[in-house]
Design a protein around this motif. Sequence first.
Motif, mmCIF file in Angstrom:
data_model
loop_
_atom_site.group_PDB
_atom_site.id
_atom_site.type_symbol
_atom_site.label_atom_id
_atom_site.label_comp_id
_atom_site.label_asym_id
_atom_site.label_seq_id
_atom_site.Cartn_x
_atom_site.Cartn_y
_atom_site.Cartn_z
ATOM 1 N N ARG A 53 44.278 -77.875 43.622
ATOM 2 C CA ARG A 53 43.930 -76.869 44.266
ATOM 3 C C ARG A 53 43.659 -75.680 43.390
ATOM 4 N N ALA A 89 44.019 -66.917 45.282
ATOM 5 C CA ALA A 89 43.964 -68.296 45.242
ATOM 6 C C ALA A 89 44.598 -68.866 44.020
ATOM 7 N N SER A 92 48.081 -67.625 43.560
ATOM 8 C CA SER A 92 49.255 -68.348 44.199
ATOM 9 C C SER A 92 49.351 -69.866 43.910
ATOM 10 N N GLU A 95 51.750 -69.738 40.791
ATOM 11 C CA GLU A 95 53.065 -69.452 41.413
ATOM 12 C C GLU A 95 53.853 -70.725 41.944
ATOM 13 N N PHE A 96 52.986 -71.286 42.964
ATOM 14 C CA PHE A 96 53.610 -72.408 43.661
ATOM 15 C C PHE A 96 53.885 -73.530 42.574
ATOM 16 N N LEU A 97 53.081 -73.599 41.649
ATOM 17 C CA LEU A 97 53.342 -74.784 40.770
ATOM 18 C C LEU A 97 54.788 -74.478 40.064
ATOM 19 N N VAL A 99 57.119 -73.112 41.053
ATOM 20 C CA VAL A 99 58.463 -73.024 41.862
ATOM 21 C C VAL A 99 59.325 -74.250 41.771
ATOM 22 N N VAL C 351 49.474 -78.928 46.128
ATOM 23 C CA VAL C 351 50.234 -77.859 45.795
ATOM 24 C C VAL C 351 50.706 -76.894 46.806
ATOM 25 N N PRO C 352 49.893 -76.051 47.346
ATOM 26 C CA PRO C 352 50.355 -75.239 48.211
ATOM 27 C C PRO C 352 51.159 -75.574 49.275
ATOM 28 N N GLU C 355 54.697 -77.276 47.663
ATOM 29 C CA GLU C 355 55.655 -76.251 46.998
ATOM 30 C C GLU C 355 55.758 -74.902 48.164
ATOM 31 N N ASN C 358 58.312 -75.906 50.898
ATOM 32 C CA ASN C 358 59.700 -76.060 49.900
ATOM 33 C C ASN C 358 60.335 -74.506 49.867
ATOM 34 N N TRP C 359 59.523 -73.899 49.223
ATOM 35 C CA TRP C 359 59.891 -72.347 48.749
ATOM 36 C C TRP C 359 60.090 -71.595 50.124
ATOM 37 N N ASN C 386 49.367 -67.170 51.687
ATOM 38 C CA ASN C 386 49.117 -68.047 50.114
ATOM 39 C C ASN C 386 48.820 -69.362 50.506
ATOM 40 N N HIS C 390 44.216 -72.718 51.726
ATOM 41 C CA HIS C 390 44.275 -73.133 50.561
ATOM 42 C C HIS C 390 44.599 -74.697 50.449
#
Lengths: 845, 207, 442
Positions: A53, A89, A92, A95-97, A99, C351-352, C355, C358-359, C386, C390
């Motif tokens: 993404r 996008a 984020s 940032e998600f990666l 985590v 990913v979104p 993760e 989970n977050w 976020n 997505h």
Amino acid sequence: MSPAGREVTITIDGREVPAVEGEMLHDAARKGDVEIPYFCYEPKLGEPVGACRMCLVEIEGIPKLQTSCSTPVREGMVVHTRTEQVKEAQNSVVEFLLVNHPLDCPVCDKGGECPLQDISYGWGPGRSRVIDEKRHFEKPIELSPLVAIDRERCILCYRCVRFSQEVAEDSQLQLIERGDRTYVGTFDDRPYVAPFHGNITDICPVGALTSYTYRFRARPWDIEHAGSVCTLCPSQCNVSFTIRDEKVKRVVTRDNHDVDDGWLCDRGRYGFEMFDAPERVRGPLLKGGVEVGWDEALEKISEGLRAVSGARRGWSSPDNSGEGPGRTTPASPGVALIVGDASNEEGFLLQKLMREGLGSPHIDSRPSRGPEVAVLRRLAAPAISAKVSEIDEADAILVLGTDPLHSSPILDLRVRKAIRRHGAKLVVATERPTALDGGAEAIARYAPGQAAHFVSELAAAIGGSENVATPIAETLRDAAKVVVIWGERIARQAGAAEALLAVAEATSMATTDGAGLLEIPDTTNARGLREAGCLPDAGPGLSDTPAGMSTEEIRAALISGEIQSLILFGADPLRDFPDTPAWEEALTAADFVVSFSMHENATTAKSDVVLPLETHAEKDGTVTHPDGRLQRVRPSATRPENVLPNIIVLSELASALGLDTSIDSQPRAFAALTEAVPFYAGITDSDIGGRGIRWQETSSATNAPKASTGTPSERFAEEEGSSPEAPAVPPSDDEVPSEEGVPVLALGTYRDLWAGPITELNPPLKFLTPHQRIEISPSDAQRLDLKNGEAVRVSQNGNSIDAAVLIKERIAPGTAFLAEGVTGANANALLNGGPVQVKIEKVSA
Amino acid sequence: MSPVDGAGMSNPNLPVDPAVRDGRIPDRTEEQIPELHEVDCPPELQERIETLMGRYPDRKSASIPALWAVQELYGWCTPEGIRQAAAVMRVTPAYLESVASFYDLLHTKPVGTHRIEVCTNISCWMRGGDRLLDAFEAAAEGDDAEFFVTGFECLGACDIAPMASIDQRYYGPLEAAEAGVAIEQLRAGDEVLPEKALARRGLAGDS
Amino acid sequence: MAHELEKRVLLEHAEDPALRTLDGYRRLAGGYATMERAYREMEQDEVLSELENSGLRGRGGAGFSMGKKASFLPRGEMAKYLCCNADESEPGAFKDRELMQRNPHQLIEGIAIAALAADAGHAFIFIRGEYDEQADILDAAVAEAYEAGYLGTNILGCHRDLELVVHRGAGAYICGEETALLDALEGKRGNPRLKPPFPAVQGLYGGPTLINNVETLSNVPHIVRHGAEWFKGFGTEQSPGTKVVSISGGVRRPGNYEIELGIPTRDLIFGLAGGPEEGHEIKAFFPGGSSSPVLTAEEGLDLPYSFEAMAEAGSMLGSGSIIVADDRVSIPHLALRTARFYHHESCGKCVPCREGTNWTVKMLERMVRGEATPMDLDIVSSVQANIIGHCLCVLGDSMAMPVGAMVRKYREEFEAVMADPELTLDPHAVVRGAPETLGAST
Ligand SMILES: Cc1cc2nc3c(=O)[nH]c(=O)nc-3n(C[C@H](O)[C@H](O)[C@H](O)COP(=O)(O)O)c2cc1C
Ligand code: SF4
Ligand code: FES
């Protein structure tokens, strides 16, 4: 993949960008110099997965952001890649990666060449708000003996598993578990062992997959990259050596669509570790491994060679011979040359040295024998020769008498790609089951030694007659573009090459674009050496010369004493040539043997003088790909100090023998070569450049060797009688022949990808060293009451080797297969030029 | 997990890989799919999987049913069982393990004979699902061979919350005390909590 | 005797176990007569237009017009497929279970007729692996139907073939997502696919595929039997027909109730399900399964129970499953339970979602442990934002929407719990007060 789309124009960030309808937006953007960050997208891996993404963009008219990697371009699309919405996008996703991704970049091998690192700086939020515990895995662990996996670093981009699924098709590397517990793994945590698996270390966008051979060896800022060509097999893949302290530390692909499509086999990737083996010949040696200086060595050689050639008189020298090709002239000089692995320049100098310096026509570059030059000329006709990239678009592919996985690995991937992406129909005709059988429409198994007969049947079947080859013929008949990938070794049989030409004729290759023959030779630069003049009956450019003896004849002549001395260049008959016992005898009988060799081996041990060879990371020269592409091997690493450039050595040897070639550098050698080979004429080093150039595609193609007489079909008519009468199919279950009660099986042999120095002298690959196996069908196993893994003795009049039984469903009853080149149990020991039947007996341990 | 942590770091050339010694390395480059004669697959399993494959336009569709069959035969998806199914289906064992590990009801690690899934999702949680889970765990304590007790996401029976699925049959609403009863009945081979079986219930609207 | 607030069409005679058998279905419900008529007398387009005119909306969650979707399938000779989505794994939903358990033949007849409309020759019922009992019932019913010639080749001598396979899943909520369902049915891991292409164009084995929910397909025989007009006689203009609603949580009589769409939600929760336990109040409820943003009692109780009304209120009707939280339920813990589910069920492909879920769980866990600061509340909210829009499929959104709504609507309660975790008296971090005191459900 992208439909042959029309040109369209789209707008990206307010700028008009030309694109092809149907191509992925991401590719169009890249071509228009718009950089969109991404992780999972990689067209080489097949359809996009849209998993990471990272490549989200805004497309006017579509409310949700779209992944540019999976959105086909349409006329008039208006795209934004820099809006607030897109930035958010991207922030984020980064940032998600993070985590779960550890921040251990300082100790990570990928540091400095890591897409995640770069994209985090370029497109990330700058700071992460994550304070929670990251996921934990045992790290790093062995994914295979060659590749380490750090699962904490994995971002689950799917690249490596897609490679395993979509490219290598070994389906061994898989995602295990679900959600954020998902990890990349193998069945039952067994090592991922497959011939191409090293590629995953190239495509992993993070430091999750790293090579043990490279871990902690260097950092991006203290290495250099040197482009060259891998000459460990005929595929001649384009590689880039990672050099540190003038030594090779790593080999990665130099993505050449026309040669390797951006992949490497593990042989080419990890083979460099044998350069420094203790067995490496690091300077001139005399019998018994006595080190000597170069002058002394060259002196010894010229003495030894002059002694024999001088002992003869009245041989016809090339200039005053009017006879053209014929059988060996009565009184021939007593020296012969056999070339194995050499560059075009080396081959050219060697044959010059033989023909002009020693006046001997006994030159060959083939392990046993091959078609006569007239046939070779017709095989070399540009109209019927396919180039590698044409496999991609072929309608039908015939794999004939070879298993690409073993003989030219990268072509195995290429054929799979053609089937998967282009729907090409594959047919396989071989003695032994191949790795490609699974994807084949039709498979024909002919009996070992019956290739010539089968191919002639095939030609007839395409013509319409009903026979064993009909199922194969039907597929070929219905296809427009037919590419035939054939193994040189079938052409050892009389009539096979002619029959092949008849197949080309029957499928009207000459008149079909994208159709043609593609040979997989037995040696790495076979085409280049033939075209440079390393043939008994042809000089440079396949020109006419007084005929000399073929490898097999040389062997016989050494035994009979007709020839007394032998030059071996990059050839190891005792491992690689058929009929080891005869070669033992020949080398013993010879008065004088010179061996140019990279490593010490059984053959060098029997040689009077041994001279060192450069590795493909050290040498400077050109090679010619089986499809006619001239490629440049460039010196990347430094030689051991007492190893001289082969070209210098040869020119000095020549002058020591009283022949002044005045060729003492690669450029001069190449110039002389292109002068001597009409269809190389005018090709310059810059024409070759980094990607190579097919001589068929230069203006010199008009000088391509002309078929001497007759059309293929007529010639074939003459030859037909010569094609063996034996049945083309293996004997069926009930009629297996037997010798005094003990059933015998027809023996076929193949060169195993991993047999030889590549594993034996290479610590990281040692674990792949093949053990000899006799492969038999389940029904024969039952008849002979043999179990998988059982130890047996395989024998053929007097000679025998030990092997373990391996039962394979796809082996035709009545046949058995052994690997060549396996130390201690080499199938070559059982071969004698003709079809061979073997007895298999249990060895009571 | 594979060989020792960080193997090869000390010696990047790995003279002998441990995996070579215990023969886990396939040394046949071509073969990724085991051949039938290598796995001695029980005939009934082979037959069953072949029938399953016949029911679908594409044989691969049978992978989940085939894994169910393996689990039924061996109690869980054992590596041997997976290899046998792979040989029959002509897919790699790795492929089947990957599929099996994706689904909560297929077990790639050993589990007890009786499988008890206690719902701890929203509706059951509101009515004491967590307590029920504790009760089952306590009652089955120490008998892992017989019982596999696990919390589970919504089983689609919120009307009988708190509930549990015992050997693929639904029971509820359950008092914590009934956990022990159920375990005893399973041990004794009796019918489990008959009056709490979903099958016995009427329509809510008819009460 | 059914409550007068109920309107039973799909559940008619459902109380009678005999309905499960082919004979019972024929006898009690005039079973398969409609299918025979359709096969003998109707053209594909007639069936299609009946379905389209009826305005039947998908009962699986998205609420898309069933007839329209069926009409998207390309015409022509290629192999087409029909998949019945019986994965029903969304927390709070258990209506399909009831329909398959009590009236399997109604579904089979619906599938047979829908196959005619979609011109599909191969149909599958993808039923979640946990519904083993219901799958057995379906297997038996399918066998009967083959026996009686309603399935198989040359059905009723009308030169149409239909193979129907009951395919059991193995435990993964994501397989309810239509494209993940297709991958699972093809024998792979149940990962959602990129859309487009949509299943109607390129679905199972690459062929055009119609995917519908159990309840949607169970409606089909009735619509074709009585006509679109009859169907539109029930419910509202935009939500025609009846709906089997699953009600659970803090109510006295949880269960499935079939109602006309559009009746006041209060009638459902109080009238049918008996309202909250003695001495308790309704605090909030999910109107359409755990994926729908919670509505406070004030917001939601007096809304008509229809697709449009729930959408206007910023939530959704979804699969039509109401989960009631009474005044004992701690919303932060409810949020955590909800998030945990989606975290556990995320397929992990994108990913979104992987993760983000989970977050979110990690942050919510810190909150109920009192290890979070108000700033974390803002982070939770922004993380939900976020995720939305997505992801590869909407599983991520399905967590982000309800959790986001809970944080927005009950911020004070989150802050209170963060300040004093003891507020949740129950050691299991469940409901305040002793759960045992919640009445049994009948
Ligand atoms: C994560 C997720 C889970 C879903 N689960 C289900 C389900 O269990 N049953 C179902 O019928 N639809 C489910 N859906 C909706 C389906 O994707 C699809 O829209 C529906 O089956 C179409 O049928 P319908 O039009 O009859 O509702 C789910 C969707 C998502 C995104
Ligand atoms: S190991 Fe590397 S290539 Fe494979 S999924 Fe993880 S990040 Fe991607
Ligand atoms: S690159 Fe487009 S989703 Fe990964």
